[in-house]
Design a protein around this motif. Structure first.
Motif, PDB file in Angstrom:
ATOM      1  N   GLN A  61     -65.495  36.211  26.356  1.00 12.37           N
ATOM      2  CA  GLN A  61     -64.055  36.189  26.137  1.00 12.37           C
ATOM      3  C   GLN A  61     -63.652  37.210  25.069  1.00 12.37           C
ATOM      4  OE1 GLN A  61     -62.359  32.309  25.036  1.00 12.37           O
ATOM      5  NE2 GLN A  61     -61.091  32.503  26.850  1.00 12.37           N
ATOM      6  N   GLY A  62     -62.612  37.977  25.382  1.00 14.34           N
ATOM      7  CA  GLY A  62     -62.123  38.981  24.452  1.00 14.34           C
ATOM      8  C   GLY A  62     -62.808  40.326  24.560  1.00 14.34           C
ATOM      9  N   ARG A  63     -63.837  40.439  25.404  1.00 14.40           N
ATOM     10  CA  ARG A  63     -64.531  41.712  25.607  1.00 14.40           C
ATOM     11  C   ARG A  63     -64.051  42.357  26.909  1.00 14.40           C
ATOM     12  NH1 ARG A  63     -69.892  41.666  22.859  1.00 14.40           N
ATOM     13  NH2 ARG A  63     -70.199  39.618  21.867  1.00 14.40           N
ATOM     14  N   PHE A  64     -64.050  43.674  26.957  1.00 13.17           N
ATOM     15  CA  PHE A  64     -63.743  44.396  28.196  1.00 13.17           C
ATOM     16  C   PHE A  64     -64.849  45.394  28.473  1.00 13.17           C
ATOM     17  CE2 PHE A  64     -62.274  48.106  30.496  1.00 13.17           C
ATOM     18  CZ  PHE A  64     -61.683  47.535  31.602  1.00 13.17           C
ATOM     19  N   TYR A  65     -65.249  45.449  29.741  1.00 10.48           N
ATOM     20  CA  TYR A  65     -66.239  46.422  30.187  1.00 10.48           C
ATOM     21  C   TYR A  65     -65.692  47.178  31.390  1.00 10.48           C
ATOM     22  CZ  TYR A  65     -69.443  43.827  27.210  1.00 10.48           C
ATOM     23  OH  TYR A  65     -70.037  43.227  26.131  1.00 10.48           O
ATOM     24  N   ASP A  66     -65.972  48.467  31.425  1.00  9.81           N
ATOM     25  CA  ASP A  66     -65.564  49.247  32.600  1.00  9.81           C
ATOM     26  C   ASP A  66     -66.262  48.730  33.849  1.00  9.81           C
ATOM     27  OD1 ASP A  66     -63.892  51.337  31.273  1.00  9.81           O
ATOM     28  OD2 ASP A  66     -65.802  51.782  30.274  1.00  9.81           O
ATOM     29  N   VAL A  67     -67.531  48.390  33.689  1.00  2.96           N
ATOM     30  CA  VAL A  67     -68.321  47.871  34.812  1.00  2.96           C
ATOM     31  C   VAL A  67     -69.194  46.726  34.306  1.00  2.96           C
ATOM     32  CG1 VAL A  67     -70.021  48.387  36.624  1.00  2.96           C
ATOM     33  CG2 VAL A  67     -68.411  50.167  35.880  1.00  2.96           C
ATOM     34  N   ILE A  68     -69.280  45.662  35.081  1.00  3.30           N
ATOM     35  CA  ILE A  68     -70.271  44.613  34.857  1.00  3.30           C
ATOM     36  C   ILE A  68     -71.213  44.598  36.054  1.00  3.30           C
ATOM     37  CG2 ILE A  68     -70.699  42.135  34.632  1.00  3.30           C
ATOM     38  CD1 ILE A  68     -68.051  41.871  33.213  1.00  3.30           C
ATOM     39  N   ILE A  69     -72.493  44.734  35.798  1.00  2.00           N
ATOM     40  CA  ILE A  69     -73.518  44.638  36.846  1.00  2.00           C
ATOM     41  C   ILE A  69     -74.239  43.316  36.655  1.00  2.00           C
ATOM     42  CG2 ILE A  69     -75.569  45.647  37.888  1.00  2.00           C
ATOM     43  CD1 ILE A  69     -74.712  48.352  36.782  1.00  2.00           C
ATOM     44  N   ASP A  70     -74.178  42.479  37.665  1.00  2.00           N
ATOM     45  CA  ASP A  70     -74.705  41.116  37.564  1.00  2.00           C
ATOM     46  C   ASP A  70     -75.910  40.973  38.481  1.00  2.00           C
ATOM     47  OD1 ASP A  70     -75.086  38.422  37.255  1.00  2.00           O
ATOM     48  OD2 ASP A  70     -73.016  37.856  37.696  1.00  2.00           O
ATOM     49  N   LYS A  71     -77.102  41.001  37.875  1.00  4.05           N
ATOM     50  CA  LYS A  71     -78.323  40.930  38.676  1.00  4.05           C
ATOM     51  C   LYS A  71     -78.807  39.508  38.900  1.00  4.05           C
ATOM     52  CE  LYS A  71     -81.693  43.686  39.004  1.00  4.05           C
ATOM     53  NZ  LYS A  71     -82.477  42.459  38.893  1.00  4.05           N
ATOM     54  N   ILE A  72     -78.233  38.534  38.206  1.00  5.63           N
ATOM     55  CA  ILE A  72     -78.836  37.201  38.288  1.00  5.63           C
ATOM     56  C   ILE A  72     -77.878  36.117  38.754  1.00  5.63           C
ATOM     57  CG2 ILE A  72     -80.711  37.678  36.694  1.00  5.63           C
ATOM     58  CD1 ILE A  72     -79.105  36.465  34.456  1.00  5.63           C
ATOM     59  N   ALA A  73     -76.698  36.487  39.239  1.00  2.00           N
ATOM     60  CA  ALA A  73     -75.827  35.489  39.858  1.00  2.00           C
ATOM     61  C   ALA A  73     -76.411  35.089  41.213  1.00  2.00           C
ATOM     62  CB  ALA A  73     -74.419  36.036  40.038  1.00  2.00           C
ATOM     63  N   TYR A  74     -76.420  33.794  41.492  1.00  2.00           N
ATOM     64  CA  TYR A  74     -76.975  33.304  42.746  1.00  2.00           C
ATOM     65  C   TYR A  74     -75.943  32.620  43.623  1.00  2.00           C
ATOM     66  CZ  TYR A  74     -82.007  34.032  42.117  1.00  2.00           C
ATOM     67  OH  TYR A  74     -83.245  34.582  42.016  1.00  2.00           O
ATOM     68  N   CYS A  75     -75.032  31.880  43.034  1.00  2.00           N
ATOM     69  CA  CYS A  75     -74.233  30.913  43.774  1.00  2.00           C
ATOM     70  C   CYS A  75     -72.747  31.097  43.453  1.00  2.00           C
ATOM     71  CB  CYS A  75     -74.681  29.496  43.416  1.00  2.00           C
ATOM     72  SG  CYS A  75     -74.635  29.201  41.619  1.00  2.00           S
ATOM     73  N   SER A  76     -71.917  30.348  44.147  1.00  2.00           N
ATOM     74  CA  SER A  76     -70.477  30.491  43.962  1.00  2.00           C
ATOM     75  C   SER A  76     -70.038  30.117  42.547  1.00  2.00           C
ATOM     76  CB  SER A  76     -69.733  29.652  44.998  1.00  2.00           C
ATOM     77  OG  SER A  76     -70.197  28.314  45.015  1.00  2.00           O
ATOM     78  N   ASN A  77     -70.655  29.106  41.945  1.00  2.00           N
ATOM     79  CA  ASN A  77     -70.286  28.751  40.573  1.00  2.00           C
ATOM     80  C   ASN A  77     -70.644  29.851  39.585  1.00  2.00           C
ATOM     81  OD1 ASN A  77     -69.019  26.303  41.042  1.00  2.00           O
ATOM     82  ND2 ASN A  77     -70.892  25.096  40.803  1.00  2.00           N
ATOM     83  N   ASP A  78     -71.716  30.590  39.847  1.00  2.00           N
ATOM     84  CA  ASP A  78     -72.047  31.739  39.003  1.00  2.00           C
ATOM     85  C   ASP A  78     -70.947  32.797  39.076  1.00  2.00           C
ATOM     86  OD1 ASP A  78     -74.445  30.614  38.219  1.00  2.00           O
ATOM     87  OD2 ASP A  78     -75.692  31.833  39.556  1.00  2.00           O
TER      88      ASP A  78
END
Length: 291
Positions: A61-78
């Protein structure tokens, strides 16, 4: 660009982060902080628990990134926990060709309809790997269509740094004379080399694409071809029977992965048969040296 990598400290994630660093990006790695990484002072680090929505919110929260790369999300809740916690310009999700039900020869991105299935908010243990990965994509397609995201779909990733040892399983069992159960020797399958799996994700950070994209090496191979090669190089014979140890790639129907979309973006994957036999040679040497 300012890029957050969630995961990225093992296997093809290392190739990905190295490629991002070489391109001059400002990299922050988010992990649980339990394992060392090889990047030294070239990256910044934050700690979070990917499966804990509150941890995601507290840290991001409060951070901004140009790109987020998510290698470990598996499911809809992630997916939901990330979308509700973070602000970003682009989100790149590590999906899988397991979302295709089933895969087929020349599988294209549109063979999975992200709008066509029922979204179910689930955790990682609420279904098989393929089921929860499909739910993750349903969340992207159906709930977050207003966001700028890419779902990268890979088949099995293999290489010198492959900690899963799935391909090495076949080499070891041939050399040691351990019986195997293989349900389809002749099914053609796609793979991707680990360094290219990482480099392609890094390549996508500045590409004008929203939606899904496949990645895979050109060409396919069957388990029979792999075993025949190992037998010819070692002078040993694979022992195959129904009471043998189940092989890692059982359950796969014949398939190949179409990468025309990636090619259209300017990325070309190597051909599988230009390098897989050299990889098998390394596994053979390692197995023999271990005795």
């Amino acid at each position: 660009m300012k890029i957050l990598v969630i995961g990225g400290t093992r296997f093809f994630g290392i190739h990905m982060v190295n490629a991002l660093l070489e391109a001059g990006h400002d990299i922050t790695i988010a992990t649980r902080g339990r394992a060392a990484d090889p990047f030294g002072e070239r990256v910044q680090r934050i700690r979070l628990e990917r499966t804990d929505a509150q941890s995601m919110k507290d840290v991001l929260q409060g951070r901004f990134y140009d790109v987020i790369i998510d290698k470990i999300a598996y499911c809809s809740n992630d997916i939901r926990s990330l979308m509700e916690a973070a602000k970003f310009g682009k989100y790149i999700y590590m999906s899988s060709t397991a979302v295709y039900a089933p895969k087929r020869m020349n599988t294209v991105e549109s063979d999975f309809d992200g709008m066509g299935g029922e979204l179910r908010w689930c955790d990682r243990g609420d279904g098989s790997y393929s089921e929860v990965k499909r739910q993750a994509e349903y969340a992207l397609w159906q709930q977050y269509g207003d966001k700028n995201w890419i779902a990268v779909r890979y088949p099995f990733v293999i290489g010198r740094d492959d900690y899963t040892n799935r391909l090495a399983f076949y080499v070891e069992h041939v050399i040691k004379g351990i019986p195997m159960y293989i349900d389809d020797l002749d099914a053609q399958m796609s793979f991707i080399r680990s360094d290219e799996a990482g480099e392609f994700m890094a390549f996508l950070v500045d590409k004008d694409l929203t939606g899904a994209v496949n990645g895979a090496s050109g060409q396919t191979i069957s388990i029979r071809e792999i075993l025949t090669y190992v037998e010819s190089k070692t002078g040993t014979k694979a022992i195959l029977n129904e009471t043998g140890e189940p092989a890692p790639y059982n359950g796969e129907a014949p398939y190949s992965i179409n990468t025309d979309a990636a090619t259209g973006l300017g990325y070309r994957f190597s051909n599988l048969k230009d390098w897989i036999y050299e990889l098998l040679d390394e596994y053979i040497a390692q197995s023999i040296n271990r005795g």
